[in-house]
Design an enzyme around this catalytic site. Structure first.
Site, short mmCIF file in Angstrom:
data_model
loop_
_atom_site.label_atom_id
_atom_site.label_comp_id
_atom_site.label_asym_id
_atom_site.label_seq_id
_atom_site.Cartn_x
_atom_site.Cartn_y
_atom_site.Cartn_z
N LYS A 116 42.63 40.04 31.46
CA LYS A 116 41.56 40.98 31.82
C LYS A 116 40.85 41.56 30.60
CE LYS A 116 43.15 41.76 36.45
NZ LYS A 116 44.37 40.90 36.47
C1 LIG Z 1 44.62 40.04 37.50
C2 LIG Z 1 45.57 38.99 37.17
C3 LIG Z 1 45.60 37.80 37.90
C4 LIG Z 1 44.70 37.56 39.11
O1 LIG Z 1 43.35 37.43 38.75
P1 LIG Z 1 42.21 37.65 39.86
O2 LIG Z 1 40.93 37.58 39.11
O3 LIG Z 1 42.46 39.00 40.45
O4 LIG Z 1 42.36 36.58 40.86
C5 LIG Z 1 46.49 36.83 37.51
N1 LIG Z 1 47.33 37.02 36.47
C6 LIG Z 1 47.33 38.16 35.75
C7 LIG Z 1 48.30 38.32 34.63
C8 LIG Z 1 46.44 39.17 36.07
O5 LIG Z 1 46.46 40.30 35.34
#
Ligand SMILES: *Cc1c(COP(=O)(O)O)cnc(C)c1O
Length: 501
Positions: A116
């Site tokens: 993120k």
């Molecule tokens: C947020 C997250 C996901 C999922 O991603 P989305 O965009 O919500 O589908 C997968 N793995 C990790 C480590 C995350 O932080």
């Protein structure tokens, strides 16, 4: 480039408005009215560029109301070697595992060790820029509902960014102790963190309600503040994610794994459907893709949707070892449904309304057909997640986190089921150290009873001789600053109080 709403396609806004507002007035999500098209020649040019220059190119094709200087400034501030450990924030680790090659796109080299950061390091700059264009002088109040990683990444991105305030809500029992500690130790004068009793969906529903609450909006308005969102429903979150898919494609070409024009498969560990949707957008722009493989954990609502066309959240919410994917309402799916139903905003609004009132909806056959043409859905149990971590480590000496393990496992199921040997890029979304307890337990093959999170980190480090990421190491000695736990129906009051209103 203009943007329309998934629930009102007669309204158009500029990209700055879309980013500043976060969500459309009637509750829909902003989608570009068309996709810039990249042909072989465009990719030829992109091959020679570094990550930042590729980012500038992609962003400038979508943010047509931003100047070149503004885009350049946002990108340069976000993807520094200082924050991401090198000039390439999205490297690919390739190795052979059993009889197949794995290309893991590691998106966790940023300040909070999860993917993120790729979007949340740049979003505050895109947002401040957007606010200057659309709401001069207004202070942006960022509300975040998090299942763990978004919260810390948003806090790190926004802390001490002038003219912003950020409040993060997380489910009290739905995030790992390390995630909790990371969030609660965030520095900065404009940050607040609060636990709610409930699960991620309760937190997300609570935030969505505040965004559309006239009472709260009016209270903010009086003090020259406005809401904005850092959740993956914000266009400014999604857009930077398109970049790493385009960039990964270029890197695969540069490394001789594919030729320009050759298709790849993309495997994404999925929760809110933001990350995989960005891959779909890259495909819409002309990046050659064969299949988008949507990997879920035991909360396999998307697996069912992809195979049946029926989205049904009326099921038990399961707390797993991959908590960032513990989601029953995947918000960004709304954008895909809108596009696949021929940009029919009335239909999309109907589906979303059914989801709200009945907890389910079924898309029409043509939409279902388009979904299954492009997407493969699979899921992975808790046991399989741990087995995959252990197999990757023991056989290929690669240490991965629980979310990445879900993706690898589902990819291997896909290989077995289809025999499709199209070169694949698997998205690796978090550092294994962020989920040390589960990772250590997988490798040692036993339950870890140790209470102290950092002792577990140290054991993992001693056992595997891999590096503890510096940003995690830094929180070791920090004291928690936040400790509030509230009922989700008191979130509006909490927000007003936190803002001093
Ligand atoms: C947020 C997250 C996901 C999922 O991603 P989305 O965009 O919500 O589908 C997968 N793995 C990790 C480590 C995350 O932080």
């Amino acid at each position: 480039m203009q943007y329309t709403s998934t629930q009102n396609n007669t309204a158009t806004v500029s990209s700055a408005q879309a980013i500043a507002q976060g969500i459309s007035a009637e509750g829909g999500l902003f989608v570009p009215e068309s996709f810039p098209k990249y042909d072989g020649i465009t990719f030829e040019t992109l091959l020679k560029l570094d990550y930042k220059s590729r980012a500038k190119k992609v962003l400038s094709d979508y943010l047509t109301d931003f100047t070149e200087a503004e885009i350049s400034d946002c990108v340069e501030k976000a993807y520094t070697a200082d924050k991401f450990g090198s000039d390439n924030p999205a490297p690919i680790a390739s190795f052979t595992h059993e009889d197949h090659e794995l290309n893991l796109l590691e998106l966790w080299h940023g300040p909070t060790c999860a993917f993120k950061d790729m979007a949340l390091q740049i979003l505050p700059h895109l947002l401040t820029c957007s606010l200057k264009k659309t709401a001069d002088g207004k202070k942006a109040v960022i509300l975040v509902a998090t299942s763990g990683d978004t919260g810390k990444a948003a806090l790190e991105g926004f802390k001490d960014v002038p003219n912003t305030e950020i409040i993060v809500f997380y489910p009290s029992d739905g995030v790992s102790p390390m995630q909790k500690h990371q969030m609660n130790t965030t520095k900065g004068g404009n940050v607040d963190v609060c636990a709610i009793i409930g699960n991620f969906d309760d937190a997300q529903t609570g935030v969505k309600k505040i965004f559309t609450s006239k009472e709260v909006i009016d209270a903010l308005e009086k003090c020259n503040m406005m809401f904005s969102s850092a959740n993956s429903i914000n266009w400014g979150r999604l857009l930077p994610q398109i970049v790493y898919y385009i960039s990964a494609y270029c890197d695969m070409v540069n490394e001789g794994k594919i030729k320009i024009g050759e298709k790849i498969n993309i495997v994404v560990p999925t929760g809110n459907f933001g990350n995989i949707l960005a891959a779909y957008f890259a495909y819409q722009m002309g990046m050659p893709v064969n299949k988008l493989i949507c990997a879920s954990n035991s909360n396999n609502v998307l697996t069912d949707f992809i195979s049946t066309g029926k989205y049904n959240k009326n099921r038990k919410f399961i707390t797993t070892v991959s908590p960032s994917m513990d989601i029953l309402v995947s918000s960004n799916l709304e954008r895909l449904i809108y596009l696949l139903s021929g940009r029919d905003s009335e239909k999309t609004a109907e589906y979303m309304n059914a989801l709200k009132t009945q907890g389910e909806y079924t898309v029409e056959d043509c939409v279902k057909a388009s979904v299954s043409e492009m997407f493969y859905g699979g899921y992975c149990t808790e046991e399989e997640t741990l087995e995959t971590i252990s197999a990757l480590y023991n056989d290929s000496n690669y240490l991965c986190d629980t979310h990445t393990a879900v993706a690898v496992n589902v990819y291997e199921k896909y290989l077995k089921e289809t025999g499709d040997r199209t070169p694949a890029v698997i998205v690796s979304t978090a550092s294994p150290y962020k989920f040390s307890r589960a990772v250590l337990s997988a490798i040692e093959g036993r339950e870890i009873t140790e209470e102290d999170e950092f002792k577990i980190v140290d054991s993992l480090n001693a056992l595997t001789n891999t590096e503890i990421p510096a940003p995690l190491e830094e929180t070791r000695t920090l004291e928690d600053r936040f400790s509030a736990v509230i009922e989700s129906d008191t979130m509006p009051q909490y927000v007003l109080k936190a803002l001093g209103l």
